[in-house]
Scaffold this motif. Sequence first.
Motif, PDB file in Angstrom:
ATOM      1  N   ASP A  57       0.707  -1.288   0.027  1.00 14.80           N
ATOM      2  CA  ASP A  57      -0.020   0.003   0.106  1.00 14.80           C
ATOM      3  C   ASP A  57       0.892   1.399   0.300  1.00 14.80           C
ATOM      4  OD1 ASP A  57       0.985  -0.371   2.428  1.00 14.80           O
ATOM      5  OD2 ASP A  57      -0.787   0.306   3.616  1.00 14.80           O
ATOM      6  N   ILE A  58       2.213   1.115   0.100  1.00 14.68           N
ATOM      7  CA  ILE A  58       2.976   2.359   0.115  1.00 14.68           C
ATOM      8  C   ILE A  58       4.274   2.162  -0.316  1.00 14.68           C
ATOM      9  CG2 ILE A  58       3.597   2.041   2.249  1.00 14.68           C
ATOM     10  CD1 ILE A  58       3.234   5.075   3.119  1.00 14.68           C
ATOM     11  N   LYS A 109       8.308   3.425   0.641  1.00 17.50           N
ATOM     12  CA  LYS A 109       9.093   4.353   1.281  1.00 17.50           C
ATOM     13  C   LYS A 109      10.510   4.197   0.890  1.00 17.50           C
ATOM     14  CE  LYS A 109       7.896   6.481   4.470  1.00 17.50           C
ATOM     15  NZ  LYS A 109       7.604   7.795   4.776  1.00 17.50           N
ATOM     16  N   TYR A 164      10.671   0.679  11.527  1.00 16.17           N
ATOM     17  CA  TYR A 164       9.298   1.345  10.629  1.00 16.17           C
ATOM     18  C   TYR A 164       8.023   1.150  11.283  1.00 16.17           C
ATOM     19  CZ  TYR A 164       6.164   1.148   6.476  1.00 16.17           C
ATOM     20  OH  TYR A 164       5.307   1.651   5.639  1.00 16.17           O
ATOM     21  N   ASN A 176       4.036   2.911  11.997  1.00 15.34           N
ATOM     22  CA  ASN A 176       2.945   3.856  11.343  1.00 15.34           C
ATOM     23  C   ASN A 176       3.520   4.458   9.994  1.00 15.34           C
ATOM     24  OD1 ASN A 176       1.487   3.258  13.875  1.00 15.34           O
ATOM     25  ND2 ASN A 176       2.451   5.079  14.704  1.00 15.34           N
ATOM     26  N   LYS A 177       4.063   3.734   9.162  1.00 19.63           N
ATOM     27  CA  LYS A 177       4.427   4.123   7.615  1.00 19.63           C
ATOM     28  C   LYS A 177       5.509   5.246   7.564  1.00 19.63           C
ATOM     29  CE  LYS A 177       0.063   2.467   5.873  1.00 19.63           C
ATOM     30  NZ  LYS A 177      -1.252   2.839   4.886  1.00 19.63           N
ATOM     31  N   ASP A 192      14.139   9.236   6.704  1.00 17.25           N
ATOM     32  CA  ASP A 192      12.844   8.913   5.849  1.00 17.25           C
ATOM     33  C   ASP A 192      12.775   9.938   4.711  1.00 17.25           C
ATOM     34  OD1 ASP A 192      10.338   8.933   4.874  1.00 17.25           O
ATOM     35  OD2 ASP A 192       9.513   7.884   6.364  1.00 17.25           O
TER      36      ASP A 192
END
Length: 254
Positions: free
Chosen positions: A95-96, A98, A144, A146-147, A240
């Motif tokens: 879904d993401i 990073k 890692y 909460n995204k 990040d």
Amino acid sequence: MKKVITILISFFLLSCQGQKKEEEKNSKKETSVSEVSSKTDNTKNLIPLSKISCNQESTETTNYNLNCKKFTISNTLIDGSDQNRYELITFVFNDIEKAIIRKINNEDLETSSPMVYFSNTSKNYIIFFPINGENHFGWKLYLYKNKVLYPLGQRVMYWKPDYEETNINYSDILNVFESEDKVLVEIPSKYIIKDDNDYKNYPNYLDGKYYEDKDKSYYEFSTSKIEYYRKYKNGLFEGDYNKMINNKIIDLIK
């Protein structure tokens, strides 16, 4: 008579000094025992993290591509237009997507493909990047949660001479735990030189609290009040990538 009084006074003063020294000695003993017991308490009630199995599709030392169950990890080395060198480490979840960005140049420590640990309690991931070196070893540690990718810290140590030439695998000798608001890396003390003074002048290469319990060495990293990026005094940084760009900490690396 005066001589007798003088002798008595001197004896009294010496007795007081001796008692004071004994009290100080006992106080130091109590402090020492207290410190040891508090450190030992930190190794109790630890929750072990599970190491995730990942398939490595590339065998190159500088570049890697890991295929894990719920995500992939790959890295790219970039020579930026600003004449600086960067490493971009990309995590692709369902879904993401990073990324970790590191400004590395010549002063930073190179790492190899990471090991990934998962907490069945907090549902967070710990990413452990082994540091490359002939007589030294260590890691860069990420959380890692909460995204968001959080750099927890890095550590450098020396192998004891008996183990310098051996092909010891990090995953065979270490365990990773969590407890409340911290993550701990456990390593048998027999492998390492405790006083790594050769790195004391380097930028924050000795992060994490260190203590021993029996034959194990522990390195504790706090997971509270952490930031999504770190900048060092020598101009290097890591963190990040997505959040650093969105918050204008750095510009898009080209």
